[in-house]
Scaffold this motif. Structure first.
Motif, PDB file in Angstrom:
ATOM      1  N   ASP A 136       2.438  -9.710   3.233  1.00 11.42           N
ATOM      2  CA  ASP A 136       1.808  -8.498   3.763  1.00 11.42           C
ATOM      3  C   ASP A 136       2.586  -8.113   5.004  1.00 11.42           C
ATOM      4  O   ASP A 136       2.677  -8.891   5.963  1.00 11.42           O
TER       5      ASP A 136
ATOM      6  N   PHE B 272       3.139  -5.373   8.084  1.00  8.86           N
ATOM      7  CA  PHE B 272       2.559  -4.295   8.883  1.00  8.86           C
ATOM      8  C   PHE B 272       3.638  -3.790   9.848  1.00  8.86           C
ATOM      9  O   PHE B 272       4.132  -4.550  10.681  1.00  8.86           O
TER      10      PHE B 272
ATOM     11  N   ARG C  52       0.841  -0.617   6.241  1.00 12.34           N
ATOM     12  CA  ARG C  52       0.835  -1.878   5.506  1.00 12.34           C
ATOM     13  C   ARG C  52       1.564  -1.728   4.172  1.00 12.34           C
ATOM     14  O   ARG C  52       1.403  -0.739   3.463  1.00 12.34           O
TER      15      ARG C  52
ATOM     16  N   GLN D 207       3.314  -4.441   0.803  1.00 12.13           N
ATOM     17  CA  GLN D 207       3.291  -5.787   0.228  1.00 12.13           C
ATOM     18  C   GLN D 207       4.536  -6.030  -0.611  1.00 12.13           C
ATOM     19  O   GLN D 207       5.073  -5.103  -1.230  1.00 12.13           O
TER      20      GLN D 207
END
Length: 248
Positions: free
Chosen positions: A184, A186, A195, A197
């Motif tokens: 993840d 940010f 955000r 992934q």
């Protein structure tokens, strides 16, 4: 999402503890001690080009190859700071490697070989590296060992600086021998955080398997070293370097 698609923009900041100069020095000393004096080098899975640029600054003719367009974009932008002898970057998968001319040395660092999660792709990569080398050329790469990848099962890691925060969780599957990292990421966008992934996977190759693949590809002189040590790996080693020579 493709590995390094989002991470590329923050990769250098999150890996600023990687000792690239020490790795380059270690690699060059290994070759020098064996009477190998390459003029050209392929940085295989070059990422954002940190090693490519170091090698170019040392006077080598450098080709950098990576499958990630985003990572290569970062590498090309960084290389613009060089006044001359800039690396030439090419987008290719390792198992589809094809160069316009042969090189004296192929280097692949930071466990890039582990990213070949299909052993057949690893074998094909070694065959193509062998074909890309001049007679007497050297192939130097490192791996995360199975011991390290197994120990990462269930671990959670954090990387951060002022503008990026990365949480990654790892899981090792004994049946597939694959360690999966779920990330993840940010990234600061003005007053807000965005955000994204990514998923990365590494295959737990044993040193014996890789030695067999190298022999099958045509390499005859194969050595193993501990992590940045010019001596054989110790029991439980977390990272191992391989040096393979193409004699003909």
């Amino acid at each position: 999402m493709i590995a390094y698609e989002t991470l590329a923009a923050s990769y250098d900041r999150l890996t600023n503890d990687v000792p690239y100069p020490r790795i380059a020095s270690f690699a060059q000393n290994l070759l020098t001690d064996r009477g190998i004096s390459p003029r050209s080098v392929l940085d295989l899975a070059c990422g954002t080009g940190a090693m490519s640029i170091l090698l170019a600054q040392a006077g080598y003719q450098v080709i950098g190859v990576d499958m990630s367009e985003e990572m290569l974009t970062m590498a090309s932008e960084k290389a613009m700071a060089l006044s001359d002898n800039r690396p030439f970057f090419v987008r290719q998968r390792m198992q589809r490697l094809r160069l316009p001319h042969k090189v004296d040395w192929v280097f692949s660092g930071l466990d890039s070989i582990n990213y070949l999660t299909n052993p057949q792709d690893c074998q094909e990569t070694f065959r193509r590296v062998y074909a890309a080398l001049t007679a007497g050329g050297a192939f130097l790469f490192d791996i995360n060992t199975p011991e390290k990848l197994r120990a990462m099962d269930g671990e959670i890691f954090l990387d951060e600086d002022d503008d990026v925060f990365c949480v990654w969780r790892s899981e090792f599957d004994e049946n597939t021998r694959i360690c999966t990292y779920g990330m993840d990421i940010f990234q600061r966008r003005g007053r807000h955080w965005e955000r994204s992934q990514e998923e990365h996977q590494e295959y737990a190759y044993t040193p014996a398997e890789l030695t067999e693949y190298l022999l099958d590809a045509g390499f005859t002189r194969i050595e193993q070293f501990g992590d940045l040590r010019a001596e054989p790996p110790k029991e439980g080693e977390q990272r191992i370097y391989f040096l393979a020579i193409k004699e003909k």
